[in-house]
Structures are given as C-alpha cells and as structure tokens.
Design a protein around this motif. Structure first.
Motif, PDB file in Angstrom:
ATOM      1  N   PRO A   1      12.527  50.927 -32.440  1.00 60.45           N
ATOM      2  CA  PRO A   1      12.200  49.994 -33.528  1.00 60.45           C
ATOM      3  C   PRO A   1      12.445  50.590 -34.916  1.00 60.45           C
ATOM      4  O   PRO A   1      12.917  49.905 -35.819  1.00 60.45           O
ATOM      5  N   GLY A   2      12.146  51.865 -35.081  1.00 61.74           N
ATOM      6  CA  GLY A   2      12.395  52.523 -36.359  1.00 61.74           C
ATOM      7  C   GLY A   2      13.870  52.699 -36.628  1.00 61.74           C
ATOM      8  O   GLY A   2      14.321  52.605 -37.780  1.00 61.74           O
ATOM      9  N   ASN A   3      14.637  52.946 -35.588  1.00 66.69           N
ATOM     10  CA  ASN A   3      16.080  53.096 -35.738  1.00 66.69           C
ATOM     11  C   ASN A   3      16.715  51.793 -36.231  1.00 66.69           C
ATOM     12  O   ASN A   3      17.537  51.803 -37.152  1.00 66.69           O
ATOM     13  N   GLY A   4      16.339  50.673 -35.621  1.00 70.38           N
ATOM     14  CA  GLY A   4      16.848  49.374 -36.064  1.00 70.38           C
ATOM     15  C   GLY A   4      16.482  49.089 -37.508  1.00 70.38           C
ATOM     16  O   GLY A   4      17.307  48.643 -38.309  1.00 70.38           O
ATOM     17  N   TRP A   5      15.228  49.373 -37.861  1.00 71.97           N
ATOM     18  CA  TRP A   5      14.759  49.149 -39.230  1.00 71.97           C
ATOM     19  C   TRP A   5      15.511  50.038 -40.219  1.00 71.97           C
ATOM     20  O   TRP A   5      15.954  49.579 -41.271  1.00 71.97           O
ATOM     21  N   ASN A   6      15.659  51.316 -39.883  1.00 75.47           N
ATOM     22  CA  ASN A   6      16.316  52.248 -40.797  1.00 75.47           C
ATOM     23  C   ASN A   6      17.784  51.905 -41.016  1.00 75.47           C
ATOM     24  O   ASN A   6      18.286  52.048 -42.135  1.00 75.47           O
ATOM     25  N   TRP A   7      18.475  51.449 -39.984  1.00 67.88           N
ATOM     26  CA  TRP A   7      19.853  51.004 -40.176  1.00 67.88           C
ATOM     27  C   TRP A   7      19.902  49.887 -41.213  1.00 67.88           C
ATOM     28  O   TRP A   7      20.733  49.907 -42.132  1.00 67.88           O
ATOM     29  N   ALA A   8      19.030  48.902 -41.078  1.00 68.93           N
ATOM     30  CA  ALA A   8      19.018  47.777 -42.013  1.00 68.93           C
ATOM     31  C   ALA A   8      18.730  48.238 -43.439  1.00 68.93           C
ATOM     32  O   ALA A   8      19.420  47.852 -44.390  1.00 68.93           O
TER      33      ALA A   8
ATOM     34  N   VAL B   1      22.596  42.473 -45.790  1.00 67.30           N
ATOM     35  CA  VAL B   1      22.308  42.669 -44.370  1.00 67.30           C
ATOM     36  C   VAL B   1      21.477  41.503 -43.831  1.00 67.30           C
ATOM     37  O   VAL B   1      20.449  41.149 -44.409  1.00 67.30           O
ATOM     38  N   THR B   2      21.946  40.941 -42.734  1.00 68.72           N
ATOM     39  CA  THR B   2      21.154  39.988 -41.970  1.00 68.72           C
ATOM     40  C   THR B   2      20.895  40.635 -40.622  1.00 68.72           C
ATOM     41  O   THR B   2      21.826  41.041 -39.937  1.00 68.72           O
TER      42      THR B   2
END
Length: 109
Positions: free
Chosen positions: A22-29, A39-40
């Motif tokens: 979950p943090g990886n997805g958030w950090n990419w965004a 970013v969408t």
C-alpha cells in the motif's frame, strides 16, 4: 491545453502513511505528482475514506483517485481471484477514461 503529462497508475494497494505494497502504490503516485505529472490512481475502494481524509489535509491538485471495487464478496481481498477480478474491472475503467476531454491519450504505468 495543459502541458502536464497524464499518467494513469494502477495500484491495487494504495494508502497514505503505509508500508509494504500500500505504501509503494501511494509513494509512486506522490513522487510522480511532485515531478509535475498529472496522476490518476486506480485503486481499491476499501481505502477510499483514508485516502480522501489525507487529501483533505494535504491537497494536491494534480493527483486524483478512481476507486474500483470487486462487487463479489466471495473472495477475500488480497487473494489471487480477487486480484484478477480487480485487474479486469480496472481495465474496463481505464478504457472508459483513457482519453481526456482534450483528446489526449494517457500514459499507462
């Protein structure tokens, strides 16, 4: 016409102030947005309240979220079947929104 690049980020798990997936997805965004990219993020609906609460306290005009929820409750979130169904539904959502109002194609990550 906007000079921002549009990126549609598919992040099955995406939550603020989290570690692991979950943090990886958030950090990419967030890192893409910091580079001036629009970013969408398509992510699961289960984290919507937490994401929207964070956005109210830390607004970023070039980040938006779309939520895809698997309507079948037979499969536990995180299971292979749930993930596969979510990917299929996300692809349909992407096709629905892949061209913006200016006719610009999105970059898919």
């Amino acid at each position: 016409m906007s000079s921002l690049m549009n990126v549609l980020l598919s992040a099955y798990a995406c939550l603020p102030d989290s570690g692991s997936e979950p943090g990886n997805g958030w950090n990419w965004a967030m890192h893409l947005a910091e580079r001036g990219i629009k970013v969408t993020v398509l992510t699961r609906g289960e984290g919507r309240e937490e994401i929207e609460a964070y956005q109210r306290d830390h607004p970023k005009s070039n980040v938006s979220f779309g939520y895809v929820t698997v309507p079948i409750k037979l499969f536990k979130p995180g299971s292979g079947i749930h993930y596969a169904l979510w990917q299929m539904l996300s692809r349909w959502e992407w096709r629905r929104s892949s061209i913006d109002s200016n006719g610009s194609m999105w970059c898919i990550t």
